[in-house]
Motif scaffolding. Structure first.
Motif, short mmCIF file in Angstrom:
data_model
loop_
_atom_site.label_atom_id
_atom_site.label_comp_id
_atom_site.label_asym_id
_atom_site.label_seq_id
_atom_site.Cartn_x
_atom_site.Cartn_y
_atom_site.Cartn_z
N VAL A 131 -7.22 15.62 36.75
CA VAL A 131 -6.44 15.83 35.52
C VAL A 131 -5.95 17.28 35.43
O VAL A 131 -4.77 17.55 35.19
CB VAL A 131 -7.29 15.49 34.28
N LEU A 132 -6.89 18.22 35.66
CA LEU A 132 -6.54 19.64 35.49
C LEU A 132 -5.45 20.06 36.46
O LEU A 132 -4.51 20.78 36.09
CB LEU A 132 -7.79 20.51 35.69
N MET A 334 -1.73 21.33 28.31
CA MET A 334 -3.02 22.01 28.21
C MET A 334 -2.83 23.45 28.65
O MET A 334 -2.15 23.72 29.66
CB MET A 334 -4.04 21.30 29.10
N PRO A 335 -3.41 24.43 27.94
CA PRO A 335 -3.20 25.85 28.30
C PRO A 335 -3.62 26.13 29.74
O PRO A 335 -4.61 25.60 30.22
CB PRO A 335 -4.08 26.60 27.30
N GLN A 456 -2.20 13.59 25.91
CA GLN A 456 -2.47 12.73 27.06
C GLN A 456 -3.52 13.36 27.98
O GLN A 456 -4.43 12.68 28.48
CB GLN A 456 -1.18 12.47 27.85
N GLN A 457 -3.40 14.67 28.24
CA GLN A 457 -4.33 15.33 29.15
C GLN A 457 -5.74 15.37 28.57
O GLN A 457 -6.72 15.15 29.29
CB GLN A 457 -3.81 16.75 29.45
N ILE A 458 -5.85 15.60 27.26
CA ILE A 458 -7.18 15.54 26.63
C ILE A 458 -7.72 14.12 26.69
O ILE A 458 -8.90 13.88 26.99
CB ILE A 458 -7.09 16.02 25.16
N GLY A 459 -6.86 13.14 26.45
CA GLY A 459 -7.28 11.75 26.51
C GLY A 459 -7.76 11.35 27.89
O GLY A 459 -8.74 10.60 28.03
N LEU A 460 -7.11 11.86 28.92
CA LEU A 460 -7.54 11.54 30.29
C LEU A 460 -8.93 12.10 30.58
O LEU A 460 -9.74 11.45 31.25
CB LEU A 460 -6.51 12.11 31.28
#
Length: 643
Positions: A131-132, A334-335, A456-460
C-alpha cells in the motif's frame, strides 16, 4: 502500437472533486472488513488447492451495492470504500499461500517458523508495504497514464459502481453481462454440465510431441480479453504460443535422444521422453518464462523511471509546498512522510523482530525495501495491462528469490539456515506485489468514480491488518486437517518456491534456462516490441492466455464491423465484459466455498451429470462451441447502442 493517452486534465470523474458525498463512513468500513475476512479465508483454500487466485474487487462491489441498499442506501463512494477494504484480504491471502507454506519443506530450520505469529507478521509487512509504495506511484501510473494502462478489473469495477448508481441502460448492460457470466460459470463449475477447459496435447511419440493448446472456457477471461483489446491480448497469446507450441515440442524432440534425466532433475526423476507437457512446463519452461518476466520487468522499470521520478518529485513538492487547502479532494494522498517513515519502520521491524527468520539480518531488510519498490512498480504496470487475476506474482517472487539467493551465495551464505531468510524476503515481496496489484486496481476505480485517494489508502491498510488475522488461522487450520503438500492440498506455488531456494543455495539452478528467457525479452525489445506482455504470456499457462486472446478477437471483430474503436469505459461491449468478469468471479468464489465444504466435486475432474459433454472429442467440441456461442453473445451485446 498502444493507444495514445488522452490529453492531461481532460478526464472528469463520476463524482467531481468539488462534491463531497459520504465516503469513509463506519458502515462502509465495517462491511469492507467483513468482506475482507470472508474473501481472504476463501482465497487461502483456492490458492493452496489450485495455485491461483481470483480478484475479489468486482464481486465485493456488487455485494456492497446490494447490501448497503438494504441498510438504508449508500453513496457510490461508500460502495467504493467497501470494495477497497474488502479486496485487500484476497490479495494478501494470495501472496501468503504462494510462499509462506514453503517453510514446511525447507528442512530442517523452516518448519520451526511456520506458525501463526510469523505468518501474521509477514502478512502485515508485505501488505502494508504494497500500500505504502503505491502512494508515490499513483500519480505516475493511475493519473498520468490513464488511457495507456487500462487496469481492466479496476475499470470494470468502476463500471459496476457507476451502473449501480445510475441504473438505466448502463446498469442493464453491466448486470446482464453479470448474469450471463455467473450463469455460464455456474453451469460449468458448480452444476458441472460441461467441461471447464478444452484442448489437446499431442502424444509424446507423435511427429509434434507434447504440443499443447488448452483453453479455460471461463467468461471472466473472455471479458478481460475484450477489455484489454486485440493488440495486448495477441502479444500475450504469442508468448504462450512460444512456450507451449515451440519450446515444449522442441525440448521433447531433443529429449527423446537423452538417456538420463536433464538437469534440473525433477523430484519425479523422470527423463524428458517420459514427461507430459505440464511436467515439462513445470520442470523447465517455467524457468525460461521467469527469466523473460525478470528481464521485461527490469526493462519496463528502466523505461518508467523518468515518470516515477517526476511523480515522486511532484509528491514531495506537494508535501513541502502545497497545503491541504490547495489540493482538491481527489488529489489528496497519504502524506509522503508517512510513506517514507512507514517503509523504513517496516524494514527495521523485520530486522529486529524476535522469532523471525530475518532477526538480526539487516541485509535481508535492505533487499526487501529495494526489491519491494521494484516489484511493486512492475506489479502495478502488469496489473494495468492484464488485471490482477492474471498478475504473475509468482514469477516476480521467483525473480526475487533468484536475486536474493545469488547475493547470499556470493557472500558464502549457502547453509540450510539461510533458506528461511531467503523465503521471508520472497514472501514479503510476493505479498507486497500482490497487494500492490490489487491496490492499483482499487485506485484506478477510485480515480474513475472520483474517490478520495487518502481514504482509500487508509482503508487498504485497515483491510490488510484485519484480513491478516484470519488468513494465518485459515492456513494453519487447513494444514492441520488436510496437510499442505498432500494430494488434496498440494500448494503448487509454495512447493516451487522451496525447490528454487534449495536449488539456488545448493548452486544447481538452471541458469541456462533463465538466461534463455532473458534474451527472449531482449530480442523482442530489439525488434521494437514491448516485451512485458509477451513475457507474461510465456510464463502463464496457455489455457489462460488463449481465452483472453479470444476476447480480444471478439473486440477486433466488433470494431471492424462497426468501424468504431470503442470508448474503453462507457462502451456497451466493455460494460458487458465487466459484467462477465464480475459474474464469473462471483460464481468462481461460490464454487471454492462449495468445493471447500466438499458439497461438490472438483470442476475440472468430474464427468458431470452429462458425461457425453465431458468425455472425448464430443466433450471438447461441445465445450469449444459453447465458448464460441459466448463470444457471439458478447459481440451482439457490444453492438447495441446505449440510450
Amino acid at each position: 502500437m498502444p493507444p495514445a493517452p488522452p490529453p492531461r486534465g481532460t478526464f472528469q470523474p463520476y463524482v467531481p472533486a468539488i462534491q463531497s458525498p459520504a465516503e469513509f463512513t463506519a458502515k462502509a468500513i465495517a462491511l469492507g472488513v467483513l468482506f475482507g475476512l470472508i474473501f481472504g479465508a476463501s482465497t487461502v483454500y483456492l490458492g493452496l488447492r489450485a495455485g491461483l487466485t481470483v480478484s475479489a474487487s468486482i464481486p465485493i462491489a456488487v455485494l456492497a451495492i446490494s447490501v448497503l441498499k438494504r441498510l438504508g442506501g449508500s453513496t457510490i463512494l461508500e460502495n467504493n470504500i467497501v470494495q477497497t477494504i474488502g479486496s485487500a484480504g484476497e490479495s494478501v491471502a494470495g501472496g501468503v499461500v504462494f510462499t509462506i507454506p514453503a517453510l514446511i519443506f525447507l528442512t530442517p530450520y523452516g518448519p520451526g517458523f511456520f506458525s501463526y505469529f510469523q505468518i501474521l507478521m509477514l502478512a502485515f509487512a508485505g501488505g502494508i508495504m504494497g500500500v505504502l509504495m503505491m502512494v508515490p506511484l499513483r500519480r505516475a501510473l493511475i493519473v498520468k497514464e490513464h488511457g495507456v494502462l487500462p487496469y481492466p478489473e479496476g475499470a470494470a469495477c468502476a463500471d459496476v459502481l457507476v451502473a449501480g448508481e445510475r441504473g438505466g441502460a448502463l446498469a442493464r448492460t453491466v448486470f446482464s453481462g453479470l448474469g450471463v457470466g455467473a450463469l455460464w460459470k455456474s453451469l460449468s463449475w458448480i452444476f458441472q454440465l460441461f467441461r471447464t477447459e478444452v484442448g489437446y496435447s499431442m502424444p509424446r511419440g507423435s511427429f509434434f510431441p507434447n504440443a499443447t493448446l488448452n483453453v479455460d472456457i471461463s467468461p471472466e477471461y473472455m471479458g478481460v480479453g475484450y477489455v484489454i483489446g486485440p493488440r495486448i491480448a495477441g502479444v500475450m497469446f504469442a508468448g504462450g504460443v512460444l512456450s507451449w507450441l515451440v519450446l515444449l515440442p522442441l525440448l521433447t524432440i531433443l529429449g527423446s535422444y537423452m538417456t538420463v534425466p536433464l538437469p534440473p532433475v525433477p523430484a519425479s526423476g523422470l527423463r524428458v521422453d517420459q514427461m507430459s507437457a505440464p511436467q515439462l512446463w513445470s520442470a523447465y519452461i517455467r524457468y525460461t518464462g521467469a527469466g523473460a518476466v525478470l528481464a521485461a520487468g527490469l526493462i519496463t522499470l528502466a523505461r518508467t523511471i523518468p515518470t516515477i521520478i517526476s511523480s515522486f518529485r511532484d509528491s514531495v513538492k506537494d508535501f513541502g509546498g502545497r497545503t491541504g487547502a490547495q489540493q482538491t479532494r481527489t488529489e489528496r494522498d497519504m502524506p509522503m512522510i508517512v510513506v517514507l517513515l512507514g517503509s523504513l519502520a517496516l524494514a527495521l521491524f523485520l530486522a529486529v523482530a524476535p522469532r523471525m527468520p530475518t532477526q538480526g539480518n539487516f541485509l535481508a531488510a535492505i533487499l526487501i525495501v529495494i526489491f519491494g519498490f521494484f516489484f511493486v512498480t512492475v506489479s502495478s504496470r502488469i496489473t494495468g495491462l492484464i488485471g490482477s487475476s492474471s498478475n504473475p506474482i509468482s514469477g516476480m517472487t521467483i525473480a526475487t528469490l533468484i536475486l536474493t539467493c545469488t547475493i547470499f551465495v556470493a557472500l558464502g551464505w549457502t547453509g540450510d539456515v539461510y533458506s528461511p531468510v531467503a523465503l521471508c524476503v520472497g514472501a514479503v515481496i510476493c505479498i507486497a506485489a500482490a497487494n500492490a496489484g490489487a491496490t492499483s486496481q482499487d485506485l484506478k476505480t477510485g480515480f474513475i468514480v472520483g474517490a478520495t485517494p487518502l481514504y482509500q489508502q487508509i482503508g487498504l491498510v485497515i483491510g490488510v491488518v484485519t484480513a491478516s488475522l484470519v488468513i494465518g488461522m485459515t492456513t494453519l487450520y487447513l494444514h492441520n486437517v488436510m496437510t499442505i503438500g498432500s494430494q488434496s492440498l498440494p500448494a503448487p506455488q509454495a512447493t516451487l518456491m522451496s525447490t528454487i531456494i534449495k536449488g539456488l543455495l545448493s548452486q544447481n539452478l538452471p541458469w541456462g534456462l533463465v538466461l534463455v528467457g532473458v534474451f527472449i525479452s531482449i530480442t523482442l525489445e530489439l525488434c521494437g516490441i514491448h516485451s512485458l506482455s509477451f513475457a507474461v504470456g510465456s510464463y502463464l499457462p496457455i489455457a489462460t492466455t488463449a481465452p483472453i486472446f479470444a476476447g480480444g478477437l471478439v473486440r477486433w471483430f466488433v470494431e471492424r464491423r462497426t468501424g468504431v474503436a470503442e470508448e474503453s469505459e462507457v462502451g456497451s461491449g466493455t460494460l458487458f465484459s465487466s459484467g462477465l468478469i464480475a459474474g464469473g468471479s462471483l460464481a468462481g468464489i461460490l464454487y471454492a466455498i462449495l468445493f471447500g465444504r466438499r458439497l461438490i466435486e472438483a470442476g475440472d475432474e468430474t464427468t458431470g451429470v452429462l458425461p457425453v459433454l465431458h468425455e472425448g472429442t464430443i466433450g471438447i467440441v461441445a465445450g469449444g462451441l459453447l465458448f464460441a456461442a459466448l463470444g457471439v453473445v458478447l459481440a451482439r451485446a457490444a453492438q447495441r447502442k446505449l440510450s
